[in-house]
Every structure is written in C-alpha cells, then in structure tokens.
Design a protein around this motif. Structure first.
Motif, PDB file in Angstrom:
ATOM      1  N   GLY A 121       1.826  21.245  -8.576  1.00 19.93           N
ATOM      2  CA  GLY A 121       1.512  22.196  -7.527  1.00 19.93           C
ATOM      3  C   GLY A 121       0.032  22.508  -7.439  1.00 19.93           C
ATOM      4  N   VAL A 122      -0.294  23.375  -6.484  1.00 17.70           N
ATOM      5  CA  VAL A 122      -1.654  23.846  -6.248  1.00 17.70           C
ATOM      6  C   VAL A 122      -1.612  25.365  -6.221  1.00 17.70           C
ATOM      7  CG1 VAL A 122      -3.541  23.956  -4.602  1.00 17.70           C
ATOM      8  CG2 VAL A 122      -2.369  21.794  -4.974  1.00 17.70           C
ATOM      9  N   PHE A 168      -1.981  21.820 -11.031  1.00 17.67           N
ATOM     10  CA  PHE A 168      -1.277  21.683 -12.299  1.00 17.67           C
ATOM     11  C   PHE A 168      -0.117  20.726 -12.145  1.00 17.67           C
ATOM     12  CE2 PHE A 168       1.412  24.734 -10.252  1.00 17.67           C
ATOM     13  CZ  PHE A 168       2.671  24.595 -10.825  1.00 17.67           C
ATOM     14  N   GLN A 169       0.249  20.089 -13.248  1.00 17.31           N
ATOM     15  CA  GLN A 169       1.374  19.166 -13.270  1.00 17.31           C
ATOM     16  C   GLN A 169       1.844  19.005 -14.695  1.00 17.31           C
ATOM     17  OE1 GLN A 169       0.596  15.038 -12.442  1.00 17.31           O
ATOM     18  NE2 GLN A 169      -1.518  15.174 -13.105  1.00 17.31           N
ATOM     19  N   GLY A 170       3.077  18.558 -14.855  1.00 20.73           N
ATOM     20  CA  GLY A 170       3.575  18.391 -16.203  1.00 20.73           C
ATOM     21  C   GLY A 170       4.830  17.557 -16.264  1.00 20.73           C
ATOM     22  N   ILE A 171       5.175  17.162 -17.489  1.00 19.22           N
ATOM     23  CA  ILE A 171       6.390  16.426 -17.807  1.00 19.22           C
ATOM     24  C   ILE A 171       7.004  17.109 -19.017  1.00 19.22           C
ATOM     25  CG2 ILE A 171       7.372  14.184 -18.397  1.00 19.22           C
ATOM     26  CD1 ILE A 171       4.671  12.955 -17.573  1.00 19.22           C
ATOM     27  N   HIS A 172       8.203  17.640 -18.865  1.00 21.69           N
ATOM     28  CA  HIS A 172       8.840  18.349 -19.966  1.00 21.69           C
ATOM     29  C   HIS A 172       7.867  19.390 -20.536  1.00 21.69           C
ATOM     30  CE1 HIS A 172      12.475  16.113 -19.751  1.00 21.69           C
ATOM     31  NE2 HIS A 172      11.985  14.982 -20.200  1.00 21.69           N
ATOM     32  N   MET A 173       7.561  19.281 -21.828  1.00 21.34           N
ATOM     33  CA  MET A 173       6.713  20.282 -22.480  1.00 21.34           C
ATOM     34  C   MET A 173       5.219  19.989 -22.320  1.00 21.34           C
ATOM     35  SD  MET A 173       8.993  22.325 -23.840  1.00 21.34           S
ATOM     36  CE  MET A 173       8.158  23.259 -25.116  1.00 21.34           C
ATOM     37  N   ASP A 198       0.809  -1.221   0.000  1.00 20.59           N
ATOM     38  CA  ASP A 198       0.000   0.000   0.000  1.00 20.59           C
ATOM     39  C   ASP A 198       0.845   1.276   0.000  1.00 20.59           C
ATOM     40  OD1 ASP A 198       0.977  -0.075   2.573  1.00 20.59           O
ATOM     41  OD2 ASP A 198      -0.978  -0.217   3.552  1.00 20.59           O
ATOM     42  N   ARG A 199       2.169   1.118   0.060  1.00 17.40           N
ATOM     43  CA  ARG A 199       3.047   2.281  -0.045  1.00 17.40           C
ATOM     44  C   ARG A 199       3.461   2.567  -1.486  1.00 17.40           C
ATOM     45  NH1 ARG A 199       7.254   2.013   5.135  1.00 17.40           N
ATOM     46  NH2 ARG A 199       5.709   2.643   6.700  1.00 17.40           N
ATOM     47  N   ILE A 200       3.161   1.626  -2.393  1.00 13.44           N
ATOM     48  CA  ILE A 200       3.546   1.839  -3.791  1.00 13.44           C
ATOM     49  C   ILE A 200       2.391   1.682  -4.766  1.00 13.44           C
ATOM     50  CG2 ILE A 200       5.954   1.181  -3.387  1.00 13.44           C
ATOM     51  CD1 ILE A 200       5.330  -1.545  -4.603  1.00 13.44           C
ATOM     52  N   LEU A 201       1.311   1.022  -4.373  1.00 10.61           N
ATOM     53  CA  LEU A 201       0.163   0.838  -5.255  1.00 10.61           C
ATOM     54  C   LEU A 201      -1.040   1.606  -4.730  1.00 10.61           C
ATOM     55  CD1 LEU A 201       0.260  -3.000  -6.073  1.00 10.61           C
ATOM     56  CD2 LEU A 201       1.317  -1.120  -7.332  1.00 10.61           C
ATOM     57  N   GLY A 202      -1.760   2.253  -5.646  1.00 10.98           N
ATOM     58  CA  GLY A 202      -2.975   2.960  -5.251  1.00 10.98           C
ATOM     59  C   GLY A 202      -2.732   4.172  -4.389  1.00 10.98           C
ATOM     60  N   ILE A 203      -1.600   4.858  -4.583  1.00 10.72           N
ATOM     61  CA  ILE A 203      -1.269   6.001  -3.733  1.00 10.72           C
ATOM     62  C   ILE A 203      -1.653   7.333  -4.366  1.00 10.72           C
ATOM     63  CG2 ILE A 203       0.581   4.760  -2.561  1.00 10.72           C
ATOM     64  CD1 ILE A 203       2.596   6.158  -4.322  1.00 10.72           C
ATOM     65  N   GLY A 204      -2.050   7.334  -5.656  1.00 12.80           N
ATOM     66  CA  GLY A 204      -2.513   8.567  -6.300  1.00 12.80           C
ATOM     67  C   GLY A 204      -1.478   9.665  -6.345  1.00 12.80           C
ATOM     68  N   ALA A 205      -0.200   9.316  -6.362  1.00 10.17           N
ATOM     69  CA  ALA A 205       0.845  10.323  -6.251  1.00 10.17           C
ATOM     70  C   ALA A 205       0.999  11.144  -7.521  1.00 10.17           C
ATOM     71  CB  ALA A 205       2.177   9.659  -5.894  1.00 10.17           C
ATOM     72  N   PHE A 206       0.786  10.530  -8.681  1.00  6.78           N
ATOM     73  CA  PHE A 206       1.021  11.264  -9.923  1.00  6.78           C
ATOM     74  C   PHE A 206      -0.196  12.074 -10.351  1.00  6.78           C
ATOM     75  CE2 PHE A 206       2.040  12.270 -14.212  1.00  6.78           C
ATOM     76  CZ  PHE A 206       3.416  12.289 -14.247  1.00  6.78           C
ATOM     77  N   ASP A 207      -1.387  11.549 -10.178  1.00  7.57           N
ATOM     78  CA  ASP A 207      -2.587  12.238 -10.635  1.00  7.57           C
ATOM     79  C   ASP A 207      -2.999  13.405  -9.758  1.00  7.57           C
ATOM     80  OD1 ASP A 207      -2.967  10.796 -12.902  1.00  7.57           O
ATOM     81  OD2 ASP A 207      -4.240   9.302 -11.970  1.00  7.57           O
ATOM     82  N   LEU A 208      -2.444  13.474  -8.564  1.00  6.31           N
ATOM     83  CA  LEU A 208      -2.791  14.545  -7.633  1.00  6.31           C
ATOM     84  C   LEU A 208      -4.290  14.600  -7.394  1.00  6.31           C
ATOM     85  CD1 LEU A 208      -0.463  17.476  -8.737  1.00  6.31           C
ATOM     86  CD2 LEU A 208      -0.200  15.968  -6.809  1.00  6.31           C
ATOM     87  N   PHE A 261       1.839  19.731 -20.351  1.00  6.99           N
ATOM     88  CA  PHE A 261       1.326  20.409 -19.170  1.00  6.99           C
ATOM     89  C   PHE A 261      -0.185  20.262 -19.093  1.00  6.99           C
ATOM     90  CE2 PHE A 261       0.866  23.602 -15.985  1.00  6.99           C
ATOM     91  CZ  PHE A 261      -0.261  24.331 -16.325  1.00  6.99           C
ATOM     92  N   SER A 262      -0.698  20.104 -17.888  1.00 10.15           N
ATOM     93  CA  SER A 262      -2.147  20.081 -17.703  1.00 10.15           C
ATOM     94  C   SER A 262      -2.494  20.786 -16.404  1.00 10.15           C
ATOM     95  CB  SER A 262      -2.674  18.644 -17.664  1.00 10.15           C
ATOM     96  OG  SER A 262      -2.182  17.960 -16.530  1.00 10.15           O
ATOM     97  N   SER A 263      -3.649  21.411 -16.387  1.00 11.23           N
ATOM     98  CA  SER A 263      -4.149  22.056 -15.172  1.00 11.23           C
ATOM     99  C   SER A 263      -5.653  21.903 -15.122  1.00 11.23           C
ATOM    100  CB  SER A 263      -3.767  23.541 -15.140  1.00 11.23           C
ATOM    101  OG  SER A 263      -4.404  24.247 -16.190  1.00 11.23           O
ATOM    102  N   TYR A 264      -6.196  21.911 -13.925  1.00  8.35           N
ATOM    103  CA  TYR A 264      -7.635  21.734 -13.792  1.00  8.35           C
ATOM    104  C   TYR A 264      -8.083  22.227 -12.412  1.00  8.35           C
ATOM    105  CZ  TYR A 264      -5.928  17.580 -11.328  1.00  8.35           C
ATOM    106  OH  TYR A 264      -5.241  16.737 -10.478  1.00  8.35           O
ATOM    107  N   PRO A 265      -9.310  22.715 -12.320  1.00 10.74           N
ATOM    108  CA  PRO A 265      -9.834  23.120 -11.012  1.00 10.74           C
ATOM    109  C   PRO A 265     -10.121  21.890 -10.162  1.00 10.74           C
ATOM    110  CG  PRO A 265     -11.522  23.326 -12.695  1.00 10.74           C
ATOM    111  CD  PRO A 265     -10.259  22.988 -13.415  1.00 10.74           C
TER     112      PRO A 265
END
Length: 334
Positions: free
Chosen positions: A274-275, A287-292, A206-216, A294-298
């Motif tokens: 970030g927020v 918002f979050q991104g990788i290199h070029m 549970d420390r590596i699966l289903g942690i939602g770290a990338f999708d924020l 980028f995505s942001s959403y409320p």
C-alpha cells in the motif's frame, strides 16, 4: 528542479508459478522463443535425483540452471541462493568456470510449490537483495481444472494469493460462463492481481516481464472501486481486504498497528502492499510484505494534482476484516 532518480541497477526477477499441468512450461518456452531482444537466465525447478547445475544455452540467449532435489521451497536457502550468487558472479566475471550475460532472471517453480519462500529470499538474503529485485510473481491457472485445485489444495490458493499477474489458461476448454465464474472467484481471492485470458499460455511479454509489480517502484496500481465492487460469496479461505483513509495518519500509531498486525496475523497474511499519507511527511510512504517480513520506505513526493490518501490491500487466510478496519481507523493523526 528535482533530481532525476537513478535507475535501479539490480537484476529483475520474475517468478513463474502455477499448479501442475497449468501451462507453465509452455509459457516458459513462449518467453524463450519470443522476439524480445532480452537475455534471460532461467532457473528451472523439477523433481528428480539426477539434474544439471551447469549452463545450458537455449537459442544462444538464455542460461538455464536446474535445481533437482525437489520442491523449491525446501531448497530456497540452498540451491536458489547459491545459483543466484553463481549467476551474479558469472555475470561480473568473478567465476573461474564460466561467464554469463543476461538482463533478467526467470524462475519456474514446481507445480506443488508455495511461492512465499521464493519471494522471501529477496527480502532475507542481503547479498541477493543487493543484486536482484523481485519484479513480479506470475501464476498460470488451468481454467479447466482450477476449481478442483482451489477446492482441494492450499498450494493452489497460495499461488493465486501471491500473484501479481494471473494468466487464466486453456480457455478453449471451458465455456464463457465457466470462465466468468472462475475469474470472479480469482478476483475475490486476489483483487490486486492483473488477470489475462490465455490460450496455450500465449501472452504479450511486456505484460509479464519488467512490470515492476512487486517492488512498487511506480505508483501503486489499485482501482479501489474495482476492489470493492462485490461481496465475498465463496468458501475459499484466502480472501482480501482493502482500506482507504482520506485523513493523514500518525506514523507512530501506524508502527504500533503494524507490529500488532504481524503478531496476530503474520502467518495468515500472504501479501500486503500500500501507500500511506503520513502527517508531516511530504513523500508517500510505500509498504509491502510477505508473512512476517515487512518493509517500508519513503517514495516520491505527492503530486499537486493527486489525492493525498492512504490505501492498502491485504491478501491472506481467515482475515478479520473488522479488526483491520478498526486498527487502521485508529491510526488517524490527531
């Protein structure tokens, strides 16, 4: 009463990376044999001219698909996309050749792979983005040889920079002093990543699966004091910068800043997230991104008992911290 948000129906994906010999396969075997009750589709990337592109059942609960034509970053637009689409077709019963029942996907990359193209797949390909969500990038670090790997190769540095979770493995082969020195270096390179010590890649699932770290999809887990506790005192090209602003930001100014940022620093920026507290907007803007890319959403509305402030962290190579600070300060609403 506010409506309860619907659960994300997409299949979560965990990317497992790390330099050669760090213990990725050991971790994979640990995940596949652990008593977690989940069905996991595994995509394994190894070198070799002969491989399989069919289902191998492990413990009757996992599906394994192998990509056999080299580095995953070279095949990400081909094999990876095709296999993910094949997996979803099999899960939905659209495949005439086979069916697949799984709850999540685990991608193990070769030790020489840059994880960026793997992550970018979940941004660039619309069909993939609609079916799968990137849950986290987990990087296994060889405590015994990590210093050499980080000194000699950009791949090892990028694997650390992109990580949401860092597993410092083979801790029994080094001293406590050596471990602390390595952990300090890793923290300087990527302060936003969770860091755990492991022996034989043994870690609570549970420390590596289903942690939602990338999708924020949860509140951004940043500890600002932790991020700012020490100065950079190493020679790694990979670094991180963190910013916080208590005053509301102007959305148009932020957009101009981001455009200039991507033009000037896009290729040298590995990860950023970030927020933001935008003037006149009742919700947090994530918002979050990788290199070029980028995505942001409320996001959700700000809670009454939480400070309304903007925070973000940038991880990349040769970043100009003063430039970022000046640009970010210039986004404050008038």
């Amino acid at each position: 009463m506010s409506a309860i948000p619907e659960a994300d129906p997409r299949i979560p994906v965990t990317v497992l990376t790390g330099f050669l010999g760090a213990g990725k396969t050991t971790l994979l075997n640990h995940v596949l044999t652990a008593n977690h009750g989940q069905k996991i589709a595994v995509i394994v990337n190894e070198y070799g001219e002969v491989g399989i592109d069919n289902q191998l059942v492990v413990g009757a609960d996992e599906e394994i698909f192998e990509m056999n034509n080299g580095c995953i970053c070279c095949t990400v637009r081909g094999d990876l996309v095709r296999i993910l689409n094949d997996l979803m077709d099999a899960k939905l019963g659209k495949s005439s050749g086979r069916t697949a029942d799984f709850d999540r996907v685990l991608i193990e990359t070769t030790g020489l792979a840059d994880p960026a193209p793997v992550a970018q797949t979940f941004f660039l390909d619309e069909e993939i983005a609609n079916s799968f969500k990137l849950d986290a990038i987990v990087t296994v670090v060889d405590a015994k040889h990590a210093e050499q790997h980080l000194d000699d190769g950009h791949e090892a540095q990028e694997q650390v920079a992109f990580a949401d979770v860092l597993l410092v493995n083979k801790t029994d082969l080094v001293t406590e002093e050596e471990l602390q020195k390595l952990e300090h270096r890793l923290h300087m390179m990527n302060p936003a990543a969770k860091l755990y010590r492991t022996h034989q890649s043994n870690i609570d699932i549970d420390r590596i699966l289903g942690i939602g770290a990338f999708d924020l999809d949860k509140k951004l887990e940043l500890d600002p004091d932790f991020l700012e506790e020490e100065d950079h005192d190493h020679d790694d090209e990979v670094m991180s910068v963190f910013f916080r602003e208590e005053r509301p930001l102007d959305l148009e100014k932020v957009e101009r800043f981001l455009q200039a940022w991507l033009v000037e620093h896009g290729m040298d920026t590995f990860r950023y997230k970030g927020v933001l507290n935008i003037k006149g907007v009742k919700q947090r803007v994530v918002f979050q991104g990788i290199h070029m890319l980028f995505s942001s959403y409320p996001d959700r509305a700000w809670k009454q008992d939480e400070p309304r402030r903007s925070e973000f962290v940038v991880i990349g190579r040769n970043l100009d911290e003063n430039w970022f600070a000046e640009q970010f300060a210039g986004c404050v609403a008038g």
